[in-house]
Design an enzyme around this catalytic site. Structure first.
Site, PDB file in Angstrom:
ATOM      1  N   LYS A   1       1.055   4.209  -2.977  1.00 41.04           N
ATOM      2  CA  LYS A   1       0.769   5.620  -2.710  1.00 41.04           C
ATOM      3  C   LYS A   1       2.005   6.491  -2.922  1.00 41.04           C
ATOM      4  CE  LYS A   1      -3.599   5.200  -1.794  1.00 41.04           C
ATOM      5  NZ  LYS A   1      -4.612   5.762  -2.716  1.00 41.04           N
TER       6      LYS A   1
ATOM      7  N   TYR B   1       0.834  -1.204   0.000  1.00 33.68           N
ATOM      8  CA  TYR B   1       0.000   0.000   0.000  1.00 33.68           C
ATOM      9  C   TYR B   1       0.870   1.256   0.000  1.00 33.68           C
ATOM     10  CZ  TYR B   1      -3.708   3.273   1.344  1.00 33.68           C
ATOM     11  OH  TYR B   1      -4.607   4.328   1.380  1.00 33.68           O
TER      12      TYR B   1
END
Length: 244
Positions: free
Chosen positions: A153, A149
């Site tokens: 990002k 994750y």
């Protein structure tokens, strides 16, 4: 502050729940014509009941061909919010190929594809536009079990800057918002354990998580001409988390 968004047309991904749904509701209330994209038809059905006039599009953004079919003829869009994302949390040594594939497909590749569709149309029409990517504080700080994750990002933040560089000459602005934990229904469920929440709250000078409207307000500001000199920025909405 009057943002002057009425009469424009926006596309919001991940519109079924959380930040995306609240963004659609706020844009609709501001007089914007909204195309709401979600992979869950039931969420779209209830959203349309709440916000009559919203155009629902049900598609799984991890599927490139299906996305092209669903959005290729979506029509003129002036404003884009790339909000759709998945968070598959695994310890680094247990990260799977499947988690990598779906995370990068949705969190990054779909942002590229949907932004291309919108930007190409804006350029063809000679129209200005604004794109807001919903990133995270996880793009800039390491969080346990968030390796994939965080990577997606972090990539989104740099993608935002490159998009701003290349699309700026066409009068298309591109920015990102980087929230901390947000008190959506999912956020409340995932961070309801006080011991787990403390690990993040202790690093937030304001001592609280973000409410949905804290993020939505920034998204609308960045979409509007009130931020007409801002592009290539990653804006923390994190209570000071990234300052520590």
């Amino acid at each position: 502050m009057e943002l002057g968004l009425a009469g424009r047309r926006a596309l919001v991904t991940g519109a079924g729940k959380g930040i995306g749904r609240s963004t659609v509701q706020a844009l609709h209330a501001a007089g914007v014509q909204v195309v709401a994209v979600s992979r869950t038809q039931g969420d779209l059905d209830s959203l349309v009941r709440e916000c009559p006039g919203v155009k629902p599009v049900c598609v799984d953004l991890s599927d490139w061909e299906a996305t092209e079919r669903a959005l290729g003829g979506v029509g003129p869009v002036d404003l884009l919010v790339n909000n759709a994302a998945v968070a598959l949390l695994q310890p680094f040594l247990e990260v799977t190929k499947e988690a990598c594939d779906i995370s990068f497909d949705v969190n990054l590749r779909a942002v590229i594809q949907v932004s291309q569709i919108v930007a190409r149309d804006l350029i063809a029409r000679g129209a200005p536009g604004s794109i807001v990517n919903v990133s995270s504080q996880a793009s800039q700080r390491a969080l346990t079990n968030h390796s994939v994750y965080c990577a997606t990002k972090g990539a989104m933040d740099m993608l935002t800057k490159v998009m701003a560089l290349e699309l700026g000459p066409h009068k298309i602005r591109v920015n990102a918002v980087n929230p901390t934990v947000v008190m959506t229904p999912m956020g409340k469920a995932n961070w309801s354990d006080p011991r787990k929440a403390k690990t993040i709250l202790d690093r937030i000078p304001l001592g609280r998580f973000a409410e949905v409207e804290n993020v939505v307000d920034f998204i609308l500001f960045l979409l509007s001409d009130r931020s007409s000199m801002t592009t290539g920025s990653t804006v923390p909405v994190d209570g000071g988390f990234l300052a520590t």
